[in-house]
Design a protein around this motif. Structure first.
Motif, PDB file in Angstrom:
ATOM      1  N   ALA A 197       0.815  -1.216   0.000  1.00  0.00           N
ATOM      2  CA  ALA A 197       0.000   0.000   0.000  1.00  0.00           C
ATOM      3  C   ALA A 197       0.846   1.262   0.000  1.00  0.00           C
ATOM      4  CB  ALA A 197      -0.940   0.003   1.204  1.00  0.00           C
ATOM      5  N   PHE A 198       2.122   1.152   0.371  1.00  0.00           N
ATOM      6  CA  PHE A 198       3.033   2.296   0.374  1.00  0.00           C
ATOM      7  C   PHE A 198       3.754   2.458  -0.968  1.00  0.00           C
ATOM      8  CE2 PHE A 198       2.569   1.143   4.798  1.00  0.00           C
ATOM      9  CZ  PHE A 198       2.535   2.363   5.458  1.00  0.00           C
ATOM     10  N   GLY A 199       3.461   1.576  -1.916  1.00  0.00           N
ATOM     11  CA  GLY A 199       4.164   1.631  -3.196  1.00  0.00           C
ATOM     12  C   GLY A 199       3.350   1.061  -4.330  1.00  0.00           C
ATOM     13  N   PRO A 200       3.759  -0.102  -4.881  1.00  0.00           N
ATOM     14  CA  PRO A 200       3.103  -0.628  -6.083  1.00  0.00           C
ATOM     15  C   PRO A 200       1.645  -0.982  -5.912  1.00  0.00           C
ATOM     16  CG  PRO A 200       4.614  -2.242  -5.141  1.00  0.00           C
ATOM     17  CD  PRO A 200       4.874  -0.949  -4.439  1.00  0.00           C
ATOM     18  N   GLY A 201       1.183  -1.164  -4.673  1.00  0.00           N
ATOM     19  CA  GLY A 201      -0.231  -1.468  -4.460  1.00  0.00           C
ATOM     20  C   GLY A 201      -1.085  -0.249  -4.217  1.00  0.00           C
TER      21      GLY A 201
END
Length: 323
Positions: A197-201
């Protein structure tokens, strides 16, 4: 949740219309959704950690609190890793990224450059930016990918070390997002989802939206995605794939995609944040490849079912913008 914290979280969105819609649909927002919003927002990693800790401390339900605590731990571990680099065991590789219009994807512009600590990396970025400020056409579409390597880690299957983290920073060096490559990912699926959730998601953020079929949206995810981009809402629904949009491709054709999954334009990137933080309804002048949207927008507004029909027929058509 106290009003001050809620206002701070809703304020992460650019669109007043989205903010007001979220206020009107608070019953659909679980505390864990607020955590997802914070994790995926285009703000500094330090600010995300402060907001998440505040959300954790004000959440009374133990089940929700436990989930939010996982987001807190993900952010804490990333921040700790950032400050652990000292040039002995941990080291940074810093690369300047840009959008290659010919390939339609993100690519390295310069680097990677080694840095022995976070402070040294930020100092180098500031010096590089000052010395090269006029050498690039548009810094607003450039960002830094900062890889953190653990020199004591076991090499990957190909014999090379893989980064423990990849951090993404603005052109000025403000770190906003991070990803954990597969070799460094947690074996717990739930924990890895929180980290994503902090990047690719982050591009898969699912929240209630106020848009209706026929709306034209302007989305500006710079510097991580070139922009602004425009899309036309053709269908709406309550699930993550329910909000469908159409947009032009570089080959002159039109595609459809799920807005909440970041499928709103024809590009390929190392990383892109959720489009929802910058999405807003747009009524101004459109670029040439998007001018078809205006007339179609009026038609879909008067007959909303047309948008759904276009979505269903699109796989069998593959029509062009000129069509």
């Amino acid at each position: 949740m106290n009003a001050f914290l809620q206002n701070a979280i809703f304020g992460l969105f650019d669109s007043t219309e989205i903010i007001n819609h979220l206020r009107s649909n608070q019953e659909r927002l679980q505390p864990t959704v607020y955590a997802e919003i914070i994790a995926g927002a285009p703000i500094s990693l330090d600010k995300k950690l402060r907001l998440l800790k505040c959300l954790e401390s004000t959440t009374k339900d133990e089940a929700n609190k436990s989930v939010i605590s996982e987001y807190v731990r993900c952010a804490e571990h990333a921040v700790e890793a950032l400050h652990a680099a000292d040039g002995s065991r941990f080291i940074f590789h810093v690369s300047l990224m840009y959008f290659d219009p010919e390939d339609g994807c993100a690519d390295h512009c310069d680097g990677p450059f080694p840095a022995v600590s976070l402070n040294k990396a930020k100092q180098a970025i500031a010096i590089y930016r000052a010395k090269n400020d006029t050498d690039f056409d548009d810094w607003s579409e450039m960002y830094w990918a900062i890889e953190l390597y653990d020199l004591a880690a076991e090499p990957a299957y190909d014999g090379f070390l893989q980064p423990r983290y990849v951090f993404f920073a603005t052109a000025d060096g403000e770190i906003e997002f991070f990803s954990t490559p597969k070799t460094a990912q947690s074996h717990r699926v739930s924990s890895q989802r929180k980290a994503n959730a902090f990047g690719p998601g982050s591009e898969h953020l699912d929240i209630p939206l106020p848009f209706v079929p026929g709306d034209i949206l302007r989305i500006d995810n710079r510097p991580f995605v070139p922009g602004p981009a425009y899309c036309l809402i053709t269908q709406t629904g309550t699930d993550c794939c329910g909000v469908q949009c159409m947009y032009p491709c570089r080959d002159g054709h039109i595609r459809f995609g799920a807005l909440k999954h970041g499928d709103f334009f024809d590009r390929s990137f190392v990383f892109q944040p959720s489009p929802l933080f910058s999405a807003r309804r747009y009524v101004g002048e459109l670029p040439d490849d998007c001018k078809f949207m205006k007339k179609l927008s009026d038609t879909i507004r008067s007959s909303p079912e047309l948008g759904k029909t276009l979505n269903n027929l699109w796989p069998h058509l593959g029509f062009s913008i000129e069509a």
